[in-house]
Design a protein around this motif. Structure first.
Motif, PDB file in Angstrom:
ATOM      1  N   PHE A 148     -28.504   7.392  20.548  1.00  0.00           N
ATOM      2  CA  PHE A 148     -28.647   7.441  18.958  1.00  0.00           C
ATOM      3  C   PHE A 148     -28.278   8.963  18.509  1.00  0.00           C
ATOM      4  N   SER A 149     -27.872   8.659  17.162  1.00  0.00           N
ATOM      5  CA  SER A 149     -27.484  10.000  16.318  1.00  0.00           C
ATOM      6  C   SER A 149     -28.930  10.694  15.867  1.00  0.00           C
ATOM      7  N   PRO A 150     -29.141  11.779  15.476  1.00  0.00           N
ATOM      8  CA  PRO A 150     -30.469  12.416  15.033  1.00  0.00           C
ATOM      9  C   PRO A 150     -31.068  11.219  14.203  1.00  0.00           C
ATOM     10  N   ASP A 151     -30.259  10.947  13.173  1.00  0.00           N
ATOM     11  CA  ASP A 151     -30.858  10.147  12.042  1.00  0.00           C
ATOM     12  C   ASP A 151     -31.380   8.789  12.496  1.00  0.00           C
ATOM     13  N   GLU A 152     -30.327   8.010  13.173  1.00  0.00           N
ATOM     14  CA  GLU A 152     -30.708   6.756  14.149  1.00  0.00           C
ATOM     15  C   GLU A 152     -32.171   7.061  14.590  1.00  0.00           C
ATOM     16  N   TRP A 153     -32.169   8.167  15.402  1.00  0.00           N
ATOM     17  CA  TRP A 153     -33.683   8.194  16.185  1.00  0.00           C
ATOM     18  C   TRP A 153     -34.800   8.249  15.303  1.00  0.00           C
ATOM     19  N   HIS A 154     -34.569   9.252  14.377  1.00  0.00           N
ATOM     20  CA  HIS A 154     -35.680   9.355  13.120  1.00  0.00           C
ATOM     21  C   HIS A 154     -36.054   8.319  12.879  1.00  0.00           C
ATOM     22  N   LYS A 155     -35.203   7.188  12.251  1.00  0.00           N
ATOM     23  CA  LYS A 155     -35.297   5.935  11.884  1.00  0.00           C
ATOM     24  C   LYS A 155     -36.227   5.098  12.772  1.00  0.00           C
ATOM     25  N   PHE A 156     -35.586   4.975  14.018  1.00  0.00           N
ATOM     26  CA  PHE A 156     -36.457   4.214  14.994  1.00  0.00           C
ATOM     27  C   PHE A 156     -37.700   4.497  15.344  1.00  0.00           C
ATOM     28  N   VAL A 157     -37.931   5.973  15.623  1.00  0.00           N
ATOM     29  CA  VAL A 157     -39.267   6.230  15.666  1.00  0.00           C
ATOM     30  C   VAL A 157     -40.396   6.221  14.436  1.00  0.00           C
ATOM     31  N   PHE A 197     -27.264  14.248  20.644  1.00  0.00           N
ATOM     32  CA  PHE A 197     -27.730  12.941  20.629  1.00  0.00           C
ATOM     33  C   PHE A 197     -28.864  12.752  21.331  1.00  0.00           C
ATOM     34  N   ILE A 198     -29.457  11.528  21.196  1.00  0.00           N
ATOM     35  CA  ILE A 198     -30.628  11.179  22.034  1.00  0.00           C
ATOM     36  C   ILE A 198     -30.402   9.850  22.818  1.00  0.00           C
ATOM     37  N   ALA A 199     -30.543  10.033  24.109  1.00  0.00           N
ATOM     38  CA  ALA A 199     -29.939   9.134  25.023  1.00  0.00           C
ATOM     39  C   ALA A 199     -31.189   8.570  25.679  1.00  0.00           C
ATOM     40  N   MET A 200     -31.193   7.165  25.495  1.00  0.00           N
ATOM     41  CA  MET A 200     -32.468   6.105  26.102  1.00  0.00           C
ATOM     42  C   MET A 200     -32.036   5.376  26.996  1.00  0.00           C
ATOM     43  N   ARG A 201     -32.850   5.509  28.072  1.00  0.00           N
ATOM     44  CA  ARG A 201     -32.432   4.535  29.331  1.00  0.00           C
ATOM     45  C   ARG A 201     -33.819   3.673  29.839  1.00  0.00           C
ATOM     46  N   ASN A 202     -33.592   2.653  30.936  1.00  0.00           N
ATOM     47  CA  ASN A 202     -34.612   2.004  31.437  1.00  0.00           C
ATOM     48  C   ASN A 202     -34.925   2.979  32.838  1.00  0.00           C
ATOM     49  N   SER A 203     -36.136   3.434  32.776  1.00  0.00           N
ATOM     50  CA  SER A 203     -36.453   4.218  33.926  1.00  0.00           C
ATOM     51  C   SER A 203     -36.339   3.408  35.269  1.00  0.00           C
ATOM     52  N   GLU A 204     -36.590   2.230  35.384  1.00  0.00           N
ATOM     53  CA  GLU A 204     -36.462   1.291  36.576  1.00  0.00           C
ATOM     54  C   GLU A 204     -34.946   0.919  37.145  1.00  0.00           C
ATOM     55  N   ARG A 205     -34.096   1.111  35.957  1.00  0.00           N
ATOM     56  CA  ARG A 205     -32.669   0.993  36.361  1.00  0.00           C
ATOM     57  C   ARG A 205     -31.913   2.018  35.568  1.00  0.00           C
ATOM     58  N   PRO A 206     -32.182   3.174  36.225  1.00  0.00           N
ATOM     59  CA  PRO A 206     -31.181   4.290  35.583  1.00  0.00           C
ATOM     60  C   PRO A 206     -29.600   4.379  35.559  1.00  0.00           C
TER      61      PRO A 206
END
Length: 75
Positions: free
Chosen positions: A55-64, A39-48
């Protein structure tokens, strides 16, 4: 720290403690991503400590693709 799953979203409770967080190549953004257990995790670096988006790989692909296409531009 582990992510907190949201009820009904079907996302796994990933252990992000040792995740290898990557910042954007330009170094100008506040977003970091990590590839964890398929899976792909996304976070705010200023508030880790805040919850990460998962995201699942398919969701990440669509997002990008949509981001590259300008769908999320606010200007």
């Amino acid at each position: 720290m582990t992510s907190q799953p949201l009820a009904g979203w079907g996302k796994p409770d990933l252990d992000l403690t040792d995740a290898d967080w990557q910042s954007s190549s330009r170094g100008a953004g506040d977003v970091q991503i990590a590839f964890v257990e398929g899976f792909i995790a996304m976070r705010n670096s200023e508030r880790p400590e805040s919850p990460s988006l998962i995201f699942s790989p398919d969701e990440w692909h669509k997002f990008v693709l949509n981001a590259r296409g300008g769908e999320f531009d606010l200007t």
